[in-house]
Design a protein around this motif. Structure first.
Motif, PDB file in Angstrom:
ATOM      1  N   VAL A   6       0.870  -1.170   0.000  1.00 39.72           N
ATOM      2  CA  VAL A   6       0.000   0.000   0.000  1.00 39.72           C
ATOM      3  C   VAL A   6       0.911   1.226   0.000  1.00 39.72           C
ATOM      4  CG1 VAL A   6      -1.985   1.087   1.086  1.00 39.72           C
ATOM      5  CG2 VAL A   6      -1.553  -1.358   1.456  1.00 39.72           C
ATOM      6  N   GLY A   7       0.710   2.126  -0.952  1.00 40.66           N
ATOM      7  CA  GLY A   7       1.627   3.240  -1.120  1.00 40.66           C
ATOM      8  C   GLY A   7       2.738   2.897  -2.097  1.00 40.66           C
ATOM      9  N   ALA A   8       2.445   2.044  -3.060  1.00 38.58           N
ATOM     10  CA  ALA A   8       3.471   1.523  -3.972  1.00 38.58           C
ATOM     11  C   ALA A   8       3.914   2.525  -5.022  1.00 38.58           C
ATOM     12  CB  ALA A   8       2.963   0.254  -4.667  1.00 38.58           C
ATOM     13  N   THR A   9       3.143   3.586  -5.238  1.00 44.68           N
ATOM     14  CA  THR A   9       3.550   4.572  -6.242  1.00 44.68           C
ATOM     15  C   THR A   9       4.317   5.734  -5.620  1.00 44.68           C
ATOM     16  OG1 THR A   9       1.417   5.703  -6.054  1.00 44.68           O
ATOM     17  CG2 THR A   9       1.611   4.006  -7.755  1.00 44.68           C
ATOM     18  N   GLY A  10       4.563   5.676  -4.313  1.00 47.26           N
ATOM     19  CA  GLY A  10       5.278   6.737  -3.636  1.00 47.26           C
ATOM     20  C   GLY A  10       6.790   6.610  -3.785  1.00 47.26           C
ATOM     21  N   PHE A  11       7.497   7.511  -3.114  1.00 48.67           N
ATOM     22  CA  PHE A  11       8.948   7.627  -3.249  1.00 48.67           C
ATOM     23  C   PHE A  11       9.661   6.357  -2.782  1.00 48.67           C
ATOM     24  CE2 PHE A  11      13.025   9.632  -1.648  1.00 48.67           C
ATOM     25  CZ  PHE A  11      13.558   9.829  -2.901  1.00 48.67           C
ATOM     26  N   SER A  14       7.716   2.785  -4.646  1.00 52.27           N
ATOM     27  CA  SER A  14       8.049   2.431  -6.031  1.00 52.27           C
ATOM     28  C   SER A  14       9.385   1.712  -6.114  1.00 52.27           C
ATOM     29  CB  SER A  14       8.072   3.694  -6.902  1.00 52.27           C
ATOM     30  OG  SER A  14       8.984   4.651  -6.388  1.00 52.27           O
ATOM     31  N   ARG A  15      10.374   2.145  -5.322  1.00 51.89           N
ATOM     32  CA  ARG A  15      11.660   1.444  -5.316  1.00 51.89           C
ATOM     33  C   ARG A  15      11.513   0.052  -4.688  1.00 51.89           C
ATOM     34  NH1 ARG A  15      17.066   2.905  -5.694  1.00 51.89           N
ATOM     35  NH2 ARG A  15      16.198   4.385  -7.200  1.00 51.89           N
ATOM     36  N   LEU A  16      10.678  -0.069  -3.681  1.00 54.74           N
ATOM     37  CA  LEU A  16      10.443  -1.370  -3.048  1.00 54.74           C
ATOM     38  C   LEU A  16       9.840  -2.356  -4.041  1.00 54.74           C
ATOM     39  CD1 LEU A  16      10.366  -3.160  -0.497  1.00 54.74           C
ATOM     40  CD2 LEU A  16       8.105  -2.179  -0.012  1.00 54.74           C
ATOM     41  N   VAL A  17       8.856  -1.908  -4.815  1.00 49.99           N
ATOM     42  CA  VAL A  17       8.255  -2.788  -5.820  1.00 49.99           C
ATOM     43  C   VAL A  17       9.306  -3.260  -6.818  1.00 49.99           C
ATOM     44  CG1 VAL A  17       6.592  -2.943  -7.709  1.00 49.99           C
ATOM     45  CG2 VAL A  17       5.952  -1.785  -5.595  1.00 49.99           C
ATOM     46  N   GLU A  18      10.143  -2.343  -7.281  1.00 50.46           N
ATOM     47  CA  GLU A  18      11.183  -2.703  -8.241  1.00 50.46           C
ATOM     48  C   GLU A  18      12.105  -3.786  -7.686  1.00 50.46           C
ATOM     49  OE1 GLU A  18      13.104   0.983  -8.997  1.00 50.46           O
ATOM     50  OE2 GLU A  18      11.466   1.812 -10.218  1.00 50.46           O
ATOM     51  N   GLN A  26       5.758 -12.016  -6.222  1.00 48.43           N
ATOM     52  CA  GLN A  26       4.486 -11.598  -6.813  1.00 48.43           C
ATOM     53  C   GLN A  26       3.950 -10.407  -6.018  1.00 48.43           C
ATOM     54  OE1 GLN A  26       1.505 -14.679  -6.814  1.00 48.43           O
ATOM     55  NE2 GLN A  26      -0.127 -13.326  -7.568  1.00 48.43           N
ATOM     56  N   ILE A  27       3.650  -9.326  -6.710  1.00 55.04           N
ATOM     57  CA  ILE A  27       3.284  -8.090  -6.030  1.00 55.04           C
ATOM     58  C   ILE A  27       1.813  -7.750  -6.274  1.00 55.04           C
ATOM     59  CG2 ILE A  27       3.791  -5.632  -5.763  1.00 55.04           C
ATOM     60  CD1 ILE A  27       6.055  -7.529  -4.895  1.00 55.04           C
ATOM     61  N   VAL A  28       1.129  -7.403  -5.189  1.00 51.39           N
ATOM     62  CA  VAL A  28      -0.238  -6.877  -5.239  1.00 51.39           C
ATOM     63  C   VAL A  28      -0.171  -5.418  -4.785  1.00 51.39           C
ATOM     64  CG1 VAL A  28      -2.603  -7.078  -4.397  1.00 51.39           C
ATOM     65  CG2 VAL A  28      -1.200  -9.148  -4.706  1.00 51.39           C
ATOM     66  N   ILE A  29      -0.599  -4.512  -5.637  1.00 54.26           N
ATOM     67  CA  ILE A  29      -0.546  -3.087  -5.327  1.00 54.26           C
ATOM     68  C   ILE A  29      -1.952  -2.588  -5.022  1.00 54.26           C
ATOM     69  CG2 ILE A  29      -0.122  -0.792  -6.308  1.00 54.26           C
ATOM     70  CD1 ILE A  29       2.159  -2.013  -7.897  1.00 54.26           C
ATOM     71  N   LEU A  30      -2.116  -1.984  -3.847  1.00 56.25           N
ATOM     72  CA  LEU A  30      -3.371  -1.325  -3.494  1.00 56.25           C
ATOM     73  C   LEU A  30      -3.169   0.169  -3.673  1.00 56.25           C
ATOM     74  CD1 LEU A  30      -3.598  -4.154  -2.089  1.00 56.25           C
ATOM     75  CD2 LEU A  30      -5.006  -3.036  -0.361  1.00 56.25           C
ATOM     76  N   THR A  31      -4.009   0.783  -4.507  1.00 57.53           N
ATOM     77  CA  THR A  31      -3.755   2.170  -4.858  1.00 57.53           C
ATOM     78  C   THR A  31      -5.033   2.891  -5.242  1.00 57.53           C
ATOM     79  OG1 THR A  31      -2.479   3.613  -6.340  1.00 57.53           O
ATOM     80  CG2 THR A  31      -3.303   1.553  -7.264  1.00 57.53           C
ATOM     81  N   ARG A  32      -5.011   4.212  -5.102  1.00 57.35           N
ATOM     82  CA  ARG A  32      -6.084   5.049  -5.637  1.00 57.35           C
ATOM     83  C   ARG A  32      -5.752   5.505  -7.047  1.00 57.35           C
ATOM     84  NH1 ARG A  32      -6.467   9.522  -1.071  1.00 57.35           N
ATOM     85  NH2 ARG A  32      -4.203   9.201  -1.201  1.00 57.35           N
ATOM     86  N   SER A  33      -4.507   5.305  -7.477  1.00 57.70           N
ATOM     87  CA  SER A  33      -4.050   5.743  -8.807  1.00 57.70           C
ATOM     88  C   SER A  33      -3.891   4.520  -9.701  1.00 57.70           C
ATOM     89  CB  SER A  33      -2.733   6.514  -8.679  1.00 57.70           C
ATOM     90  OG  SER A  33      -2.844   7.569  -7.761  1.00 57.70           O
ATOM     91  N   LEU A  34      -4.997   3.961 -10.125  1.00 61.67           N
ATOM     92  CA  LEU A  34      -4.981   2.689 -10.849  1.00 61.67           C
ATOM     93  C   LEU A  34      -4.143   2.745 -12.118  1.00 61.67           C
ATOM     94  CD1 LEU A  34      -8.703   1.520 -10.511  1.00 61.67           C
ATOM     95  CD2 LEU A  34      -6.698   0.257  -9.746  1.00 61.67           C
ATOM     96  N   GLN A  35      -4.410   3.725 -12.969  1.00 68.26           N
ATOM     97  CA  GLN A  35      -3.726   3.754 -14.253  1.00 68.26           C
ATOM     98  C   GLN A  35      -2.237   4.023 -14.085  1.00 68.26           C
ATOM     99  OE1 GLN A  35      -5.560   2.778 -16.970  1.00 68.26           O
ATOM    100  NE2 GLN A  35      -3.467   2.506 -17.741  1.00 68.26           N
ATOM    101  N   GLN A  36      -1.903   4.900 -13.169  1.00 65.27           N
ATOM    102  CA  GLN A  36      -0.496   5.184 -12.915  1.00 65.27           C
ATOM    103  C   GLN A  36       0.244   3.927 -12.477  1.00 65.27           C
ATOM    104  OE1 GLN A  36       0.205   8.091  -9.836  1.00 65.27           O
ATOM    105  NE2 GLN A  36       2.415   7.793  -9.849  1.00 65.27           N
ATOM    106  N   ALA A  37      -0.369   3.154 -11.580  1.00 60.96           N
ATOM    107  CA  ALA A  37       0.264   1.933 -11.087  1.00 60.96           C
ATOM    108  C   ALA A  37       0.373   0.884 -12.187  1.00 60.96           C
ATOM    109  CB  ALA A  37      -0.528   1.371  -9.905  1.00 60.96           C
ATOM    110  N   ARG A  38      -0.666   0.771 -13.008  1.00 59.59           N
ATOM    111  CA  ARG A  38      -0.628  -0.225 -14.097  1.00 59.59           C
ATOM    112  C   ARG A  38       0.425   0.134 -15.136  1.00 59.59           C
ATOM    113  NH1 ARG A  38      -7.193  -0.411 -14.294  1.00 59.59           N
ATOM    114  NH2 ARG A  38      -7.497  -2.179 -12.846  1.00 59.59           N
TER     115      ARG A  38
END
Length: 302
Positions: A6-11, A14-18, A26-38
């Protein structure tokens, strides 16, 4: 492992996901910014959610091995109006409560929750030194962190291991506090913010990510860990070191009133600081890649 973030598109997120994807998780991202995350993480499973409301999104945590919660309204982006203060608190307290609620309802519960907090927990001081055993402060940020951590602590009743990571000032390329300081230094008008005497408890973003990944896999880790480098500096020392690395002068202080005019009470984030050391983190045999400032800045700025 299957890891929800949760918070995967943040500073930090995003590095953690990478890093986790590079390790084959396998990563599951919970976000309010769907298109940005996809767009950014096409290989991840992206789930839309409202952090303040229960909903179908909570089902996505069932079957995950770990949950990492890094979400929260930015602290120093806007004036602290009563409404903004409420947003800062609720985004953390209620957002964490909803994650704990989802874990409690999961048919297959995650084994660990890594929940962010911040060194604002300790309050501010020019003279005291704080570690993970230090008491909470009494100002607004300390109150936020105390309620944030209390919401996370409820997860232990479900049998899920809890690790709270109190974040210092995270440094990395393309964002964060450092990103806002580079422009004046590049223009030869950089310098310390405020008196320069306040403590600046920094940490390289890669060390934060490394600590979170260790917390996911090391079942002995539980409780609170400071994500701060073991060698904090004063603001004046930080500015001088940044100037040296950039081959720029550090001579023009940013006066208190300029920040207070922009941020009001929120200026406390940079005008007052705290000297924080990661004793519990070091005791977990965690090795910082960047324990001192100048090598960290050189790595970030190339």
């Amino acid at each position: 492992m299957k890891i929800a973030i949760v918070g995967a598109t943040g500073f930090v997120g995003s590095r953690l996901v990478e890093r986790l994807q590079a390790q084959g998780h396998q990563i599951v991202i919970l976000t309010r910014s769907l298109q940005q995350a996809r767009n950014r993480f096409p290989q991840a499973q992206v789930v839309g959610y409202n952090p303040l409301e229960s909903g179908e999104w909570q089902e996505s945590l069932s079957g995950c091995d770990a949950v990492v919660n890094l979400a929260g309204e930015p602290i120093a982006e806007k004036r602290w109006t009563p409404e903004q203060k409420r947003t800062i608190l609720e985004s953390r307290q209620i957002g964490t409560q909803k994650i704990v609620e989802a874990i409690a309802a999961a048919s297959v519960k995650p084994s660990v929750l890594i929940n962010a907090s911040a060194i604002g927990y300790y309050g501010t001081s020019e003279t005291a030194k704080f570690d993970e055993n230090s008491p909470a402060g009494t100002d607004f940020l300390a109150e936020v962190c105390t309620k944030w951590e209390a919401a996370a602590t409820a997860v232990t009743a479900t049998g899920t291991r809890l690790v709270i990571v109190r974040l210092g000032i995270v440094l990395g390329e393309n964002g964060g506090a450092l990103g806002k300081m580079l422009a004046p230094f590049s223009a030869f008008v950089g310098g310390p913010i405020g008196s320069g005497k306040q403590w600046f408890s920094w940490v390289h973003r890669d060390d934060v990510v490394k600590l979170i990944i260790q917390a996911i896999t090391d079942t002995q880790m539980q409780g609170v860990y400071n994500a701060t480098a073991p060698n904090p500096v004063t603001m004046a020392s930080f500015a001088q070191t940044l100037g040296t690395v950039m081959n720029r002068p550090s001579w023009l202080p940013v006066p208190n009133f300029a920040l207070e005019a922009m941020l009001g009470e929120g200026a406390i984030v940079v005008l007052q600081g705290q000297q924080v050391v990661p004793n519990h983190t070091l005791g977990q045999n965690f090795e910082f890649e960047y324990p001192t400032l100048q090598p960290a800045l050189k790595a970030i700025l190339g």
